[in-house]
Write a protein that holds these residues in place. Structure first.
Motif: not given
Length: 495
Positions: A194-211, A263-274
């Motif tokens: 499930h994790f051959q291609m990734a997207a990273f987000v660092r937040r709240d002490g974790f690195v989230y890896m979407f795959g 895949l690309s993922v980020q936390y967006n401050a303008h919307t308060g959403k992922w």
């Protein structure tokens, strides 16, 4: 596999696994600039010998720069379409300090192995059926350390399919100049990891890896790791659909059903959403969620294959701010990367779309100009390798009189708009115009241009007044011998 025109290796690049199907959806995105190759803002072809490349995975290095990792890269002898040529590097890295993205994205430096030459970051065997290339898929910084996710590609397959050996994470402690491999690894002997291609987000002490799996048919899955343990595979937890659990990555349940790719993922401050962008079928789409685990909204088209054939990538820029969301878009024929933009409402839905239909002329099916575009005088559609993006552009050409391309667009009265378009001309052009007129009437906002040697962005800002429709146009007076004007990638948006 098709042979390269100029090298005895297969055609390269993720778009070899092309779009699953054409889309008729409208593209709300605006083409802002070319990021790589000839005619790019930083002239990467001459500055760092990056003539043709793809992807553009971006992250904030934590020290005031954006790092951008690109895929299979060629430095000379490239010919469209696709990945081919000489000076092949499986990946390269550029650095940017450019925060004003409204006029494009420039680069300040590169990871190099000689002055003026971007280096390959992670060696690959370049042997088809063994390891044809190593492709970057995500990047993130923790402190001064940079992490780069990558996949070892065994072979490129049929459209939508490729095989990987494994995925892993490399790290750099010198801002991307050198990379150490041997980090955590997700092997793929059966082709279903499930994790051959990734997207990273660092937040709240974790690195989230979407795959996602290899290829473009799989679902998205989710893991996380404490930010101080990125290189420790046993520290990763997987989202099972109801809880975080340590153990095998097979514990991960889909958070978005396939097809999901690049895949690309980020936390967006303008919307308060992922926010999540990815290639779905033939389109780049956007989804949002209040939590990385979802539920994720339905997909909204950002850029459609019908307008940008052979598109892929769609990696979000980490310094997108306010309601602007900028993305790096790859295209197969020009085999380079473009900066595009959409705007978001506070609920993360897309607003203020490009109002121009068929903005890049890719929906034109013959050499004759057809609706929604009109031609006055002598003009047509080029289909080949002359366009700014993708495969087609419009043109006018003659040796006497006025000739233009135009489209009537519905607008809101008493509203300020900006019209943009990419133009280039014959060297003898001395009287061109780009602007807006009342439908069938005279111009009320326009600019005059002379010879444009390369694709050049033009812009006109105007107020619609009492009009509910305007006619956008570009044309030339051809009274100085045989003259021509080419057009591509028009956009009309509220200012």
């Amino acid at each position: 596999m098709k042979p390269l025109r100029l090298a005895l290796i297969p055609l390269l690049g993720l778009a070899l696994a092309g779009p699953a199907q054409a889309s008729t959806a409208h593209s709300p995105a605006v083409v802002v600039s070319k990021m790589t190759g000839a005619g790019s803002l930083s002239a990467t072809d001459t500055t760092w010998q990056i003539q043709a490349t793809d992807l553009g995975v971006m992250w904030d290095n934590g020290s005031g720069q954006i790092l951008a990792a690109f895929g299979d890269t060629f430095g000379h002898s490239w010919q469209p379409p696709g990945g081919n040529g000489g000076d092949w590097r499986s990946q390269v890295l550029l650095r940017s300090t450019d925060r004003d993205l409204a006029d494009g994205m420039s680069f300040a430096s590169a990871a190099t192995d000689a002055p003026g030459h971007a280096k390959e970051l992670i060696p690959s065997k370049k042997i088809d059926g063994d390891e044809i290339t190593v492709i970057p898929t995500a990047g993130i910084s923790v402190g001064k350390r940079q992490y780069l996710a990558y996949m070892s590609v065994r072979r490129w397959g049929a459209p939508g399919l490729w095989d990987t050996n494994y995925a892993s994470i490399a790290y750099s402690d010198d801002n991307g100049q050198t990379w150490m491999t041997g980090g955590p690894r997700w092997d793929n002997p059966g082709g279903a990891n499930h994790f051959q291609m990734a997207a990273f987000v660092r937040r709240d002490g974790f690195v989230y890896m979407f795959g996602t799996p290899n290829g473009r048919q799989g679902a998205a899955h989710l893991s996380r790791v404490p930010e101080n343990a990125v290189l420790t595979k046993s520290a990763y937890q997987y989202w099972t659909g109801s809880a975080w659990q340590s153990g095998a990555d097979t514990l991960a349940a889909p958070i978005v059903e396939g097809p999901v790719a690049e895949l690309s993922v980020q936390y967006n401050a303008h919307t308060g959403k992922w926010l999540m962008t990815y290639l779905r079928g033939g389109d780049i789409v956007l989804r949002s969620a209040s939590s990385p685990t979802g539920p994720w909204s339905g997909p909204a088209v950002v850029a459609a294959d019908a307008d940008y054939p052979g598109l892929y990538g769609g990696y979000m820029h980490p310094w997108s701010s306010g309601n602007d969301l900028y993305l790096a878009l790859s295209q197969w024929t020009p085999y380079n990367v473009y900066l595009i933009r959409v705007q978001l409402n506070p609920d993360a839905t897309i607003t203020n779309p490009n109002l121009v239909s068929d903005p890049s002329f890719e929906r034109q099916t013959t050499a004759a100009v057809a609706a929604p575009w009109s031609v006055r005088g002598n003009g047509g559609i080029d289909h080949g390798t002359w366009s700014f993006t993708a495969d087609r552009n419009a043109f006018v050409r003659h040796n006497r009189g006025w000739h233009d391309i135009s489209q009537v667009v519905q607008v809101t009265p008493n509203t300020t708009y900006t019209l943009t378009g990419w133009l280039r001309t014959s060297p003898n052009n001395d009287n061109g115009f780009f602007g807006v007129r009342a439908p069938g009437g005279t111009p009320f906002a326009e600019l005059n241009f002379r010879a444009l040697g390369a694709w050049t962005k033009q812009a006109v800002t105007f107020n619609s007044g009492n009009r509910s429709a305007v006619e956008i146009f570009a044309g030339i007076w051809t009274d100085n011998g045989d003259m021509w004007l080419q057009f591509d990638d028009f956009a009309l948006v509220k200012s």
